[in-house]
Design a protein around this motif. Structure first.
Motif, PDB file in Angstrom:
ATOM      1  N   MET A 142      17.626 -12.403  11.789  1.00  0.00           N
ATOM      2  CA  MET A 142      17.324 -12.521  13.224  1.00  0.00           C
ATOM      3  C   MET A 142      18.161 -12.087  14.207  1.00  0.00           C
ATOM      4  O   MET A 142      17.703 -11.353  15.209  1.00  0.00           O
ATOM      5  N   ALA A 143      19.421 -12.385  13.911  1.00  0.00           N
ATOM      6  CA  ALA A 143      20.706 -12.029  14.601  1.00  0.00           C
ATOM      7  C   ALA A 143      20.846 -10.517  15.042  1.00  0.00           C
ATOM      8  O   ALA A 143      21.598 -10.247  15.755  1.00  0.00           O
ATOM      9  N   SER A 144      19.961  -9.670  13.898  1.00  0.00           N
ATOM     10  CA  SER A 144      20.322  -8.207  14.079  1.00  0.00           C
ATOM     11  C   SER A 144      19.598  -7.575  15.101  1.00  0.00           C
ATOM     12  O   SER A 144      19.787  -6.621  15.586  1.00  0.00           O
ATOM     13  N   ALA A 145      18.492  -8.675  15.709  1.00  0.00           N
ATOM     14  CA  ALA A 145      18.029  -7.906  16.799  1.00  0.00           C
ATOM     15  C   ALA A 145      17.873  -9.002  17.999  1.00  0.00           C
ATOM     16  O   ALA A 145      17.960  -8.374  19.277  1.00  0.00           O
ATOM     17  N   PHE A 146      18.078 -10.233  17.868  1.00  0.00           N
ATOM     18  CA  PHE A 146      18.376 -11.123  19.082  1.00  0.00           C
ATOM     19  C   PHE A 146      19.683 -11.188  19.509  1.00  0.00           C
ATOM     20  O   PHE A 146      20.566 -11.094  18.948  1.00  0.00           O
ATOM     21  N   ILE A 147      19.604 -11.694  20.657  1.00  0.00           N
ATOM     22  CA  ILE A 147      20.941 -11.980  21.273  1.00  0.00           C
ATOM     23  C   ILE A 147      20.991 -13.489  21.415  1.00  0.00           C
ATOM     24  O   ILE A 147      20.163 -14.181  22.194  1.00  0.00           O
ATOM     25  N   ASN A 148      21.747 -14.112  20.493  1.00  0.00           N
ATOM     26  CA  ASN A 148      21.890 -15.373  20.191  1.00  0.00           C
ATOM     27  C   ASN A 148      23.044 -16.121  21.367  1.00  0.00           C
ATOM     28  O   ASN A 148      24.204 -15.221  21.302  1.00  0.00           O
ATOM     29  N   THR A 149      22.982 -17.277  21.774  1.00  0.00           N
ATOM     30  CA  THR A 149      24.063 -17.811  22.201  1.00  0.00           C
ATOM     31  C   THR A 149      24.967 -18.166  21.072  1.00  0.00           C
ATOM     32  O   THR A 149      24.990 -18.218  19.960  1.00  0.00           O
ATOM     33  N   ASP A 150      26.149 -18.738  21.494  1.00  0.00           N
ATOM     34  CA  ASP A 150      27.360 -18.953  20.379  1.00  0.00           C
ATOM     35  C   ASP A 150      27.478 -20.578  20.588  1.00  0.00           C
ATOM     36  O   ASP A 150      26.937 -21.309  21.454  1.00  0.00           O
ATOM     37  N   ARG A 151      28.772 -21.080  20.013  1.00  0.00           N
ATOM     38  CA  ARG A 151      28.953 -22.441  20.262  1.00  0.00           C
ATOM     39  C   ARG A 151      29.892 -22.469  21.451  1.00  0.00           C
ATOM     40  O   ARG A 151      30.648 -21.378  21.792  1.00  0.00           O
ATOM     41  N   MET A 152      29.849 -23.467  22.205  1.00  0.00           N
ATOM     42  CA  MET A 152      30.421 -23.440  23.608  1.00  0.00           C
ATOM     43  C   MET A 152      31.279 -24.973  23.824  1.00  0.00           C
ATOM     44  O   MET A 152      30.877 -25.796  23.284  1.00  0.00           O
ATOM     45  N   MET A 171      20.784 -28.473  28.599  1.00  0.00           N
ATOM     46  CA  MET A 171      22.275 -28.345  28.064  1.00  0.00           C
ATOM     47  C   MET A 171      22.946 -27.557  29.470  1.00  0.00           C
ATOM     48  O   MET A 171      22.425 -27.112  30.174  1.00  0.00           O
ATOM     49  N   TYR A 172      24.285 -28.136  29.844  1.00  0.00           N
ATOM     50  CA  TYR A 172      25.240 -27.391  30.697  1.00  0.00           C
ATOM     51  C   TYR A 172      26.566 -27.405  30.123  1.00  0.00           C
ATOM     52  O   TYR A 172      27.225 -28.372  29.668  1.00  0.00           O
ATOM     53  N   SER A 173      27.220 -26.362  30.340  1.00  0.00           N
ATOM     54  CA  SER A 173      28.673 -26.417  29.916  1.00  0.00           C
ATOM     55  C   SER A 173      29.280 -26.059  31.396  1.00  0.00           C
ATOM     56  O   SER A 173      29.018 -25.106  32.234  1.00  0.00           O
ATOM     57  N   ASN A 174      30.333 -26.600  31.604  1.00  0.00           N
ATOM     58  CA  ASN A 174      31.258 -26.442  32.854  1.00  0.00           C
ATOM     59  C   ASN A 174      32.349 -25.479  32.541  1.00  0.00           C
ATOM     60  O   ASN A 174      33.096 -25.280  33.467  1.00  0.00           O
ATOM     61  N   GLY A 175      32.428 -24.931  31.267  1.00  0.00           N
ATOM     62  CA  GLY A 175      33.418 -23.714  30.939  1.00  0.00           C
ATOM     63  C   GLY A 175      33.171 -23.599  29.590  1.00  0.00           C
ATOM     64  O   GLY A 175      33.582 -24.335  28.708  1.00  0.00           O
ATOM     65  N   THR A 176      32.481 -22.518  29.348  1.00  0.00           N
ATOM     66  CA  THR A 176      32.194 -22.341  27.938  1.00  0.00           C
ATOM     67  C   THR A 176      33.196 -21.802  27.056  1.00  0.00           C
ATOM     68  O   THR A 176      33.185 -22.153  25.739  1.00  0.00           O
ATOM     69  N   GLY A 177      34.400 -21.399  27.416  1.00  0.00           N
ATOM     70  CA  GLY A 177      35.430 -20.960  26.506  1.00  0.00           C
ATOM     71  C   GLY A 177      35.103 -19.703  25.810  1.00  0.00           C
ATOM     72  O   GLY A 177      35.891 -19.316  24.820  1.00  0.00           O
ATOM     73  N   LEU A 178      33.779 -19.030  26.163  1.00  0.00           N
ATOM     74  CA  LEU A 178      33.604 -17.698  25.462  1.00  0.00           C
ATOM     75  C   LEU A 178      34.535 -16.269  25.819  1.00  0.00           C
ATOM     76  O   LEU A 178      34.587 -15.565  25.020  1.00  0.00           O
ATOM     77  N   ASN A 179      34.932 -16.279  27.095  1.00  0.00           N
ATOM     78  CA  ASN A 179      35.347 -14.796  27.508  1.00  0.00           C
ATOM     79  C   ASN A 179      36.937 -14.998  27.917  1.00  0.00           C
ATOM     80  O   ASN A 179      37.311 -14.039  27.803  1.00  0.00           O
ATOM     81  N   THR A 180      37.489 -16.224  28.187  1.00  0.00           N
ATOM     82  CA  THR A 180      38.654 -16.460  28.373  1.00  0.00           C
ATOM     83  C   THR A 180      39.429 -17.376  27.533  1.00  0.00           C
ATOM     84  O   THR A 180      38.683 -18.278  27.213  1.00  0.00           O
ATOM     85  N   THR A 181      40.714 -17.212  27.374  1.00  0.00           N
ATOM     86  CA  THR A 181      41.323 -18.307  26.429  1.00  0.00           C
ATOM     87  C   THR A 181      41.786 -19.552  27.353  1.00  0.00           C
ATOM     88  O   THR A 181      42.427 -19.685  28.314  1.00  0.00           O
ATOM     89  N   GLY A 182      40.893 -20.675  26.765  1.00  0.00           N
ATOM     90  CA  GLY A 182      41.311 -21.965  27.442  1.00  0.00           C
ATOM     91  C   GLY A 182      40.418 -22.142  28.478  1.00  0.00           C
ATOM     92  O   GLY A 182      40.058 -23.398  28.793  1.00  0.00           O
ATOM     93  N   HIS A 193      29.856 -20.635  33.254  1.00  0.00           N
ATOM     94  CA  HIS A 193      29.144 -21.803  32.786  1.00  0.00           C
ATOM     95  C   HIS A 193      27.705 -21.355  32.259  1.00  0.00           C
ATOM     96  O   HIS A 193      27.385 -20.103  32.185  1.00  0.00           O
ATOM     97  N   TYR A 194      27.165 -22.325  31.527  1.00  0.00           N
ATOM     98  CA  TYR A 194      25.956 -22.081  30.482  1.00  0.00           C
ATOM     99  C   TYR A 194      25.008 -23.165  31.170  1.00  0.00           C
ATOM    100  O   TYR A 194      25.156 -24.319  31.096  1.00  0.00           O
ATOM    101  N   TYR A 195      23.705 -22.793  31.335  1.00  0.00           N
ATOM    102  CA  TYR A 195      22.580 -23.733  31.616  1.00  0.00           C
ATOM    103  C   TYR A 195      21.448 -23.281  30.598  1.00  0.00           C
ATOM    104  O   TYR A 195      21.210 -22.215  30.171  1.00  0.00           O
ATOM    105  N   GLY A 196      20.879 -24.309  30.091  1.00  0.00           N
ATOM    106  CA  GLY A 196      19.721 -23.979  29.188  1.00  0.00           C
ATOM    107  C   GLY A 196      18.807 -25.533  29.052  1.00  0.00           C
ATOM    108  O   GLY A 196      19.189 -26.313  29.152  1.00  0.00           O
TER     109      GLY A 196
END
Length: 357
Positions: A142-152, A171-182, A193-196
């Motif tokens: 499924m991940a070959s076609a879908f854009i899945n979120t990651d661990r945050m 779900m809400y993340s106040n800083g996902t840690g996905l794009n910058t270090t720390g 931020h992530y909202y779901g």
């Protein structure tokens, strides 16, 4: 008298500690496979790989009963590479999950690190519609076609009680840690931020979910990513069918957790998957097809991806499973150029064994 009381007190203390320890569980998965993979323009590679059916991991989970239907618990889970024993997922002590949970008749809250709603990993994912786990190679799942979120990181999660088989997860993340270090500046306007929020339904052989997710991409000054995902499965005796659809808007990621590198607006795409499964010879055979088409929002260059995968999974016991897998994927137009062409054009064959404890 004191000499008689001391052994009794010591015995009681040891018994209490044993009872407390019994609420903590060690668990895990070790998954190994021999694979043959061929990417376009590259030589075929034969290797020992791991985490194909399920990611190799070990974890601790525990719970304390507070009475009146309330409890406090935790999950600490670390991924590793079973083929060489190295740590997986970016050098964290508990990279897969690190959660504190509070539960009651009113639902449950969780705080810490976990997978997003569509991540297909962890305790609170509600992704449905694919027959092949996203641990399988992305030239057929499924991940070959879908854009899945990651661990945050920094997640606050609420899951409602079940209402006739339906639950709501937010779900809400106040800083996902996905794009910058720390993301250690902790300033709200500088973190991504992530909202779901999603609905999950399960009753007998019917499973369904619908979810909306947003990544505001503040730390990279890009447009917000919007993900709308529907999926489910239905059993018919020995047969099972799966299907799912997703619309992604302004995504900074492509399928398979690959960076889009398409400016501040990213890419937008539609994706579908469909699969069938049949129980045969005490195991299950699965066949899945995946397709996505989209465009770069910066250049208007279009692309499409399609893939197919098949697997046979046979349980040797309740905790040990052997599997065979084959997948093929092909991309066109934008994703058949530059650095993308080998990523999205490949085939894989593998055979492995997965043991849980």
């Amino acid at each position: 008298m004191i000499k008689k009381l001391l052994p009794a007190a010591l015995l009681a203390a040891l018994s209490f500690n044993a009872m407390a320890a019994s609420n903590v569980t060690l668990y895990g998965v070790i998954d190994e496979a021999v694979t043959v993979t061929k990417h376009k323009g590259e030589s075929a590679v034969v290797k020992l790989d791991n985490g194909i059916y399920a990611g190799s991991r070990f974890g601790l989970r525990g719970v304390e009963d507070l009475g009146n239907g309330n409890s406090v618990g935790f999950i600490l889970e670390q991924g590793f590479n079973a083929d060489d024993g190295s740590e997986a997922y970016g050098g964290k002590a508990f990279s897969r999950e690190a959660l504190l949970q509070v539960k009651g008749n009113w639902g449950e809250f969780a705080f810490g690190r976990a997978g997003g709603l569509s991540s297909d990993c962890g305790t609170y994912t509600i992704l449905h519609g694919g027959a092949l786990w996203t641990s399988y190679y992305t030239d057929g799942n499924m991940a070959s076609a879908f854009i899945n979120t990651d661990r945050m990181d920094n997640l606050v999660i609420y899951k409602s009680p079940s209402f006739s088989g339906a639950t709501i997860t937010a779900m809400y993340s106040n800083g996902t840690g996905l794009n910058t270090t720390g993301e250690d500046d902790k300033k709200w306007s500088k973190n991504s931020h992530y909202y779901g929020i999603g609905l999950d339904y399960a009753h007998n052989d019917t499973v369904f979910s619908a979810m909306w997710e947003m990544l505001d991409n503040k730390d990279i000054a890009a447009k917000s990513t919007q993900l709308f995902t529907l999926g489910g499965q239905q059993g018919f005796g020995n047969w099972t069918v799966w299907a799912a659809y997703q619309y992604a808007h302004n995504s900074q990621m492509l399928p398979g957790w690959n960076y889009a590198n398409q400016g501040t607006k990213g890419v937008s795409q539609h994706a579908v998957t469909a699969a069938i499964g049949y129980k045969i010879a005490s195991g299950e055979w699965k066949l899945e097809g995946n397709y996505a088409h989209g465009k770069s929002n910066s250049t208007n260059e279009k692309y499409n991806i399609w893939s197919a995968g098949t697997a046979y999974e046979y349980p040797l016991s309740n905790r040990t499973l052997v599997y065979l897998y084959g997948g093929y994927g092909k991309a066109n137009k934008l994703l058949n150029t530059g650095s993308y062409h080998s990523t999205f054009n490949s085939w894989t064959l593998c055979s492995g064994i997965s043991h849980s404890f």
